[in-house]
Design a protein around this motif. Structure first.
Motif, PDB file in Angstrom:
ATOM      1  N   SER A  31       0.828  -1.194   0.000  1.00 51.79           N
ATOM      2  CA  SER A  31       0.000   0.000   0.000  1.00 51.79           C
ATOM      3  C   SER A  31       0.868   1.252   0.000  1.00 51.79           C
ATOM      4  O   SER A  31       0.518   2.249  -0.610  1.00 51.79           O
ATOM      5  N   GLU A  32       2.017   1.195   0.668  1.00 52.34           N
ATOM      6  CA  GLU A  32       2.938   2.337   0.662  1.00 52.34           C
ATOM      7  C   GLU A  32       3.521   2.532  -0.730  1.00 52.34           C
ATOM      8  O   GLU A  32       3.619   3.652  -1.214  1.00 52.34           O
ATOM      9  N   GLU A  33       3.909   1.435  -1.376  1.00 48.45           N
ATOM     10  CA  GLU A  33       4.414   1.527  -2.742  1.00 48.45           C
ATOM     11  C   GLU A  33       3.324   2.001  -3.691  1.00 48.45           C
ATOM     12  O   GLU A  33       3.578   2.774  -4.608  1.00 48.45           O
ATOM     13  N   GLY A  34       2.125   1.542  -3.443  1.00 50.14           N
ATOM     14  CA  GLY A  34       0.991   1.966  -4.268  1.00 50.14           C
ATOM     15  C   GLY A  34       0.725   3.454  -4.134  1.00 50.14           C
ATOM     16  O   GLY A  34       0.408   4.122  -5.122  1.00 50.14           O
ATOM     17  N   ARG A  35       0.880   3.962  -2.920  1.00 46.52           N
ATOM     18  CA  ARG A  35       0.678   5.394  -2.704  1.00 46.52           C
ATOM     19  C   ARG A  35       1.753   6.202  -3.412  1.00 46.52           C
ATOM     20  O   ARG A  35       1.488   7.275  -3.956  1.00 46.52           O
ATOM     21  N   GLU A  36       2.987   5.694  -3.412  1.00 45.72           N
ATOM     22  CA  GLU A  36       4.068   6.393  -4.104  1.00 45.72           C
ATOM     23  C   GLU A  36       3.823   6.411  -5.611  1.00 45.72           C
ATOM     24  O   GLU A  36       4.034   7.427  -6.264  1.00 45.72           O
ATOM     25  N   LEU A  46       0.910   6.192  -7.074  1.00 50.04           N
ATOM     26  CA  LEU A  46      -0.222   7.074  -7.299  1.00 50.04           C
ATOM     27  C   LEU A  46       0.223   8.536  -7.272  1.00 50.04           C
ATOM     28  O   LEU A  46      -0.206   9.341  -8.109  1.00 50.04           O
ATOM     29  N   ALA A  47       1.099   8.874  -6.345  1.00 49.08           N
ATOM     30  CA  ALA A  47       1.608  10.247  -6.273  1.00 49.08           C
ATOM     31  C   ALA A  47       2.393  10.606  -7.532  1.00 49.08           C
ATOM     32  O   ALA A  47       2.247  11.715  -8.063  1.00 49.08           O
ATOM     33  N   GLN A  91      -7.471  14.482  -7.369  1.00 48.93           N
ATOM     34  CA  GLN A  91      -7.602  14.504  -5.914  1.00 48.93           C
ATOM     35  C   GLN A  91      -8.937  15.108  -5.481  1.00 48.93           C
ATOM     36  O   GLN A  91      -9.156  15.389  -4.315  1.00 48.93           O
TER      37      GLN A  91
END
Length: 129
Positions: free
Chosen positions: A22-27, A29-30, A48
């Protein structure tokens, strides 16, 4: 008297394997939001769900590109003859897809014929041709 309770020192535990994706996914996505925000100014805000800011950025950058291309009559290219032209190219490129639209409009012909016509239009005077 009651003595305050001392908390045991807390140690940080390594993230669980389930939290890592999920952390990699957030990166990712950013990064995707950043790239789309460059490609179409304001689209990053729209993704957003900040609709007002997205519209304001899109209209502001679009208006500035149109006015800038109209007043200068050209858009900087990557083959600049001096440092100013090279910096101008990177500044123009920062507007994303609007840069490519301005380049296409420039190849179709300048928006105004001369600087005198630009001044005349700005002052609402008839151009002296």
């Amino acid at each position: 008297m009651d003595e305050p309770v001392k908390d045991a020192p807390q140690t940080e535990s390594p993230p669980s394997p389930a939290a890592a994706p999920s952390e990699e996914g957030r990166e990712l996505l950013a990064l995707a939001i950043c790239a789309t925000g460059w490609a179409v100014p304001g689209l990053g805000h729209a993704l957003q769900k900040m609709w007002g800011r997205a519209l304001a950025v899109f209209l502001a950058v679009g208006a500035l590109v149109i006015l800038g291309a109209g007043m200068r009559e050209n858009v900087f290219t990557s083959r600049g003859e001096d440092a100013f032209a090279t910096l101008g190219y990177f500044a123009d490129l920062g507007s994303g897809s609007f840069y490519f639209l301005a380049r296409a409009a420039e190849s179709a012909g300048p928006m105004f014929r001369t600087r005198q016509a630009i001044t005349a239009r700005a002052l609402s005077l008839p151009p002296a041709c």
